[in-house]
Design a protein around this motif. Structure first.
Motif, mmCIF file in Angstrom:
data_model
loop_
_atom_site.group_PDB
_atom_site.id
_atom_site.type_symbol
_atom_site.label_atom_id
_atom_site.label_comp_id
_atom_site.label_asym_id
_atom_site.label_seq_id
_atom_site.Cartn_x
_atom_site.Cartn_y
_atom_site.Cartn_z
ATOM 1 N N CYS A 1 -10.277 6.175 0.573
ATOM 2 C CA CYS A 1 -9.382 6.806 1.542
ATOM 3 C C CYS A 1 -7.957 6.853 0.996
ATOM 4 N N ILE A 2 -7.464 5.722 0.472
ATOM 5 C CA ILE A 2 -6.099 5.683 -0.053
ATOM 6 C C ILE A 2 -5.952 6.636 -1.225
ATOM 7 N N VAL B 1 0.816 -1.205 0.000
ATOM 8 C CA VAL B 1 0.000 0.000 0.000
ATOM 9 C C VAL B 1 0.857 1.266 0.000
ATOM 10 N N SER B 2 0.371 2.275 -0.682
ATOM 11 C CA SER B 2 1.019 3.586 -0.718
ATOM 12 C C SER B 2 -0.047 4.648 -0.550
ATOM 13 N N PHE C 1 1.280 5.061 5.749
ATOM 14 C CA PHE C 1 0.452 5.500 6.865
ATOM 15 C C PHE C 1 -0.725 6.281 6.298
ATOM 16 N N PHE C 2 -1.930 5.977 6.763
ATOM 17 C CA PHE C 2 -3.133 6.615 6.228
ATOM 18 C C PHE C 2 -4.161 6.758 7.336
ATOM 19 N N ASN C 3 -5.179 7.554 7.093
ATOM 20 C CA ASN C 3 -6.212 7.778 8.102
ATOM 21 C C ASN C 3 -6.980 6.476 8.344
ATOM 22 N N GLY C 4 -6.812 5.949 9.553
ATOM 23 C CA GLY C 4 -7.467 4.693 9.890
ATOM 24 C C GLY C 4 -6.521 3.516 9.992
ATOM 25 N N GLY C 5 -5.231 3.745 9.709
ATOM 26 C CA GLY C 5 -4.317 2.611 9.831
ATOM 27 C C GLY C 5 -2.980 2.854 9.177
ATOM 28 N N ASP C 6 -2.238 1.777 9.008
ATOM 29 C CA ASP C 6 -0.964 1.803 8.304
ATOM 30 C C ASP C 6 -0.733 0.423 7.701
#
Length: 360
Positions: free
Chosen positions: A202-203, A82-83, A86-91
């Motif tokens: 989100c991503i 994933v890129s 780190f994102f809103n809601g997790g990593d």
């Protein structure tokens, strides 16, 4: 000062050479973060007593003693690129544990143990790696599962985007459980455990910055507890699946591809979306039914079991917004059809092209 400290806070290629730096990386980051008996043994394989795993799972999930006698082994593996990391809601760490736990749970398995493999880019910050490891450990621990063995490789700068993770999970499926699309019958009801498509959109927003990043959150969440309760309390579950890449629409097409005796009808007016996710998706021309979920399950059950199934799901925070989205039908066999709010119908085909890559 340890050799590990002398690395200057970043991963070196020497961290992957099997020598002192490798051993200090394993000891100070992975073994310290994932600490458990099987890992602490320091063997080339994690050695576990299956009878103890079964007894522990029966106790943890409230099953009757001996329920896992004759259980079958479930195993799944997945890789995460994933890129951004780190994102809103997790990593990426939470995602790697969550995705594998959910793959086990939707098969009716009770997760028992995980493995992890890291491919790390030279120059990646050790502090960031520790954050990812901590998130993985926390997510696994909350779901009663240990990360019992793993592997680490380091590649040169530019040959990996920070860190990639592979996780493999094993679980136990009670002997009487057999979830598969071939079980679906006309009249069965389709349930989705929450708003679809939130992780994918989100991503995309994290990369593009289209709206305030805090306004759209990934749905990334393990469904271990609610799905275990569901299988313990209800016997009329036909199939479950987590709709990751390709989203709900593609997953439903996988069902009809395996069971040509039914079609699946979705009711557009019944689909409940997150309002912020839906607004951005509409602006960008994205159908959230094809956007990935990482904390939702599709459940198809007998029509007479719907009330009880929904009641069980609503006891848990991760599935409290579960809703009926449609049903299996004798019409349109082998197809997925959306009944629109204006009285029409449209075919939801399997996704062909990539909406946006590297969402997991």
């Amino acid at each position: 000062m340890s050799i590990f400290s002398q690395a200057g806070g970043a991963i070196l290629e020497a961290h992957g050479n099997g020598g002192k730096l490798t051993h200090e990386l394993i000891t100070e980051v992975f073994a310290a973060g994932f600490k458990n008996e099987a890992l602490d043994a320091g063997l080339d394989s994690a050695v576990m007593d299956i009878s103890l795993l079964a007894a522990s799972s029966e106790k943890r999930f409230g099953l009757a003693e001996g329920r896992l006698a004759g259980a079958r082994l479930a195993m799944t593996t997945d890789s995460y690129v994933v890129s951004p990391l780190f994102f809103n809601g997790g990593d990426i760490g939470k995602l790697a544990v969550t995705g594998t736990l959910n793959d086990l749970s939707v098969c009716g398995a009770l997760p028992c143990a995980l493995t992890c493999g890291f491919i790390i880019e030279e120059g990646f910050a050790i502090s960031e790696l520790k954050k990812i490891v901590a998130t993985m450990a926390e997510t696994a621990s909350k779901n009663g599962v240990a990360i019992v063995t793993g592997d680490t490789k380091v590649v040169g700068r530019g040959r990996c985007d920070g860190v990639y993770i592979n996780t493999t999970g094993v679980g136990l499926i009670p002997a009487a459980v057999d979830l598969k699309p071939e079980n679906i019958k006309a009249g069965d009801v389709l349930i989705i455990t929450g708003a679809p498509g939130d992780h994918g959109i989100c991503i995309l927003n994290e990369r593009g910055g289209y709206v305030d990043k805090a306004s759209i959150s990934s749905d990334c969440a393990p469904l271990t507890a609610p799905l275990a309760a569901l299988m313990n309390e209800h016997s009329d579950i036909r199939v479950m699946r987590d709709p990751t890449r390709g989203g709900v629409a593609t997953t439903l097409n996988e069902f009809t591809a395996r069971n040509k005796n039914i079609g699946i009808e979705l009711m557009e007016e019944s689909i409940e979306y997150d309002k912020n996710s839906k607004a951005l998706a509409d602006i960008l021309g994205i159908d959230l039914l094809y956007s990935a979920c990482e904390g939702r399950a599709i459940i198809i059950c007998a029509s007479g079991a719907v009330e009880g199934v929904i009641g069980t799901l609503k006891r848990f925070g991760e599935t409290r917004n579960a809703f009926v989205a449609g049903r299996a039908s004798e019409k349109n066999k082998g197809r997925v059809v959306m009944k629109t709010t204006v009285g029409g119908a449209r075919i939801l085909d399997m996704q062909v092209l990539e909406q946006f890559p590297r969402i997991c």
